[in-house]
Enzyme design. Structure first.
Site, PDB file in Angstrom:
ATOM      1  N   GLY A   1       1.094  -1.239  -0.325  1.00 49.40           N
ATOM      2  CA  GLY A   1       0.259   0.218   0.138  1.00 49.40           C
ATOM      3  C   GLY A   1       0.956   0.808  -0.037  1.00 49.40           C
TER       4      GLY A   1
ATOM      5  N   HIS B   1       4.582  -6.684 -10.844  1.00 45.00           N
ATOM      6  CA  HIS B   1       4.476  -6.075  -9.409  1.00 45.00           C
ATOM      7  C   HIS B   1       4.027  -7.442  -8.355  1.00 45.00           C
ATOM      8  CE1 HIS B   1       5.565  -3.164  -6.113  1.00 45.00           C
ATOM      9  NE2 HIS B   1       3.739  -3.429  -5.888  1.00 45.00           N
TER      10      HIS B   1
ATOM     11  N   SER C   1       6.640  -3.889  -1.884  1.00 46.46           N
ATOM     12  CA  SER C   1       5.930  -2.948  -2.491  1.00 46.46           C
ATOM     13  C   SER C   1       6.164  -2.022  -1.433  1.00 46.46           C
ATOM     14  CB  SER C   1       4.682  -3.006  -3.163  1.00 46.46           C
ATOM     15  OG  SER C   1       4.734  -1.867  -3.624  1.00 46.46           O
ATOM     16  N   TRP C   2       5.262  -0.972  -0.803  1.00 50.43           N
ATOM     17  CA  TRP C   2       5.509  -0.660   0.001  1.00 50.43           C
ATOM     18  C   TRP C   2       6.294  -1.268   1.322  1.00 50.43           C
ATOM     19  CZ3 TRP C   2       5.811   3.573   2.870  1.00 50.43           C
ATOM     20  CH2 TRP C   2       5.711   3.720   4.661  1.00 50.43           C
TER      21      TRP C   2
ATOM     22  N   ASP D   1       8.408  -4.747 -13.719  1.00 54.22           N
ATOM     23  CA  ASP D   1       7.501  -4.637 -13.124  1.00 54.22           C
ATOM     24  C   ASP D   1       7.079  -2.612 -13.378  1.00 54.22           C
ATOM     25  OD1 ASP D   1       6.159  -3.408 -10.971  1.00 54.22           O
ATOM     26  OD2 ASP D   1       7.698  -4.100  -9.021  1.00 54.22           O
TER      27      ASP D   1
END
Length: 320
Positions: A46, A296, A113-114, A268
């Site tokens: 996120g 991703h 990711s985050w 990605d």
């Protein structure tokens, strides 16, 4: 070719609860696998996405004691979609509270990711608490990465999606889309907030998969999910994740001696490979694996394979 690994079978938590972390926030947590096994904490993306049942399945449940939690303001944590007292450093402090709650001296930190950003921020702050790092889709919180998603970069690969995303705000506000969306996502009008959240989340859903996936778009634009992820993401990005410029790379020397694996999709379009490559150069000990046919998401076959093999490796199952 060696068959690609897939997720472990579905499992349910053996324990779960809410932890009061102060500032009016309570965070949902759950433990899966085997109590007393190898400790690992999973960090969702996120920011604002929350955890899912499939994310439990990236670890051998017979060997791992798996902690998952919904970060402040999202998933089952409360208050929902709150931006107050919700920063990177609040989340790092929450992780330490959770580690102490579980009684772990140190643990593997696993995030994509985050989640990779938060993992790096935590590991550089508390390197003595990290046994290994397993990371996917590296995001370093730099202006260049924000520009790729919200000024120019991904826009050239998804022009039709970009036109819809940028077109949600008047032309004279499009020079700074993060700020333009911030005004709408923090509006007092619920309809304005929801419409902006769905537009923001739809744009992200378009760029996270190698091939189009209508199910991802549908899930991402569900009202409740969209509001949490859009508001919290925008809040973090508006504040540059509370990092000094280049902070995570500048402090990568603190990771020396921590074994690590990065699984990065070659294609990605959300977090392009150049950030993973820059981190590899700053942290030479890490094993960087670039998957040639992946984007991703952790659910893409090559990414899943790399992550499962990494978690198996650090549990002593290398080669299986």
């Amino acid at each position: 070719m060696t068959p690609r690994r897939t997720l472990y079978p579905p499992i349910e938590p053996f324990e779960s609860g809410m932890l009061d972390v102060g500032d009016g926030h309570s965070i949902y947590w759950e433990r899966c696998g085997t109590r007393g096994g190898k400790p690992v904490v999973f960090l969702h993306g996120g920011p604002g996405a929350g955890c899912s049942a499939d994310q439990r399945r990236q670890f051998d449940p017979a060997l791992y004691d798996i902690l998952l939690f919904d970060q402040r303001g999202c998933g089952r944590s409360t208050p929902f979609a709150s931006l107050d007292h919700n920063t990177t450093w609040d989340l790092v402090a929450d992780m330490e509270r959770l580690r102490a709650m579980c009684g772990h001296e140190k643990w593997q930190v696993f995030g994509g990711s985050w989640g990779s950003t938060l993992a790096l921020a935590y590991a550089e702050t508390h390197p003595e608490r990290v046994s290994e790092l397993v990371l996917r889709g590296i995001f370093l919180g730099t202006e260049r990465e924000y520009d790729w998603l919200y000024r120019y970069g991904a826009s050239a690969l998804y022009p039709e999606g970009w036109e819809e995303f940028a077109g949600h705000v008047p032309e004279d506000e499009r020079g700074d889309l993060v700020e333009a969306y911030r005004r709408r996502l923090t509006s007092d009008d619920e309809a304005t907030r929801t419409a902006a959240a769905k537009a923001w989340s739809r744009w992200e859903a378009l760029v996270v998969t190698l091939l189009p996936d209508p199910a991802i778009v549908e899930h991402s634009t569900d009202d409740e999910h969209a509001v949490a992820i859009a508001r919290i993401e925008n809040h973090f990005f508006h504040n540059m994740c509370w990092f000094e410029p280049g902070q995570l790379l500048a402090n990568a020397g603190r990771l020396k001696g921590i074994p690590g694996v990065i699984v990065q999709g070659r294609h990605d379009c959300c977090t392009p490979p150049e950030s993973a490559w820059a981190l590899k150069k700053a942290w030479p000990d890490v094993d960087l694996q670039i998957v040639p046919d992946a984007g991703h998401l952790f659910s893409e076959p090559g990414i899943t394979d790399g992550l499962i093999r990494a978690s198996d490796r650090f549990a002593g199952k290398e080669g299986i």
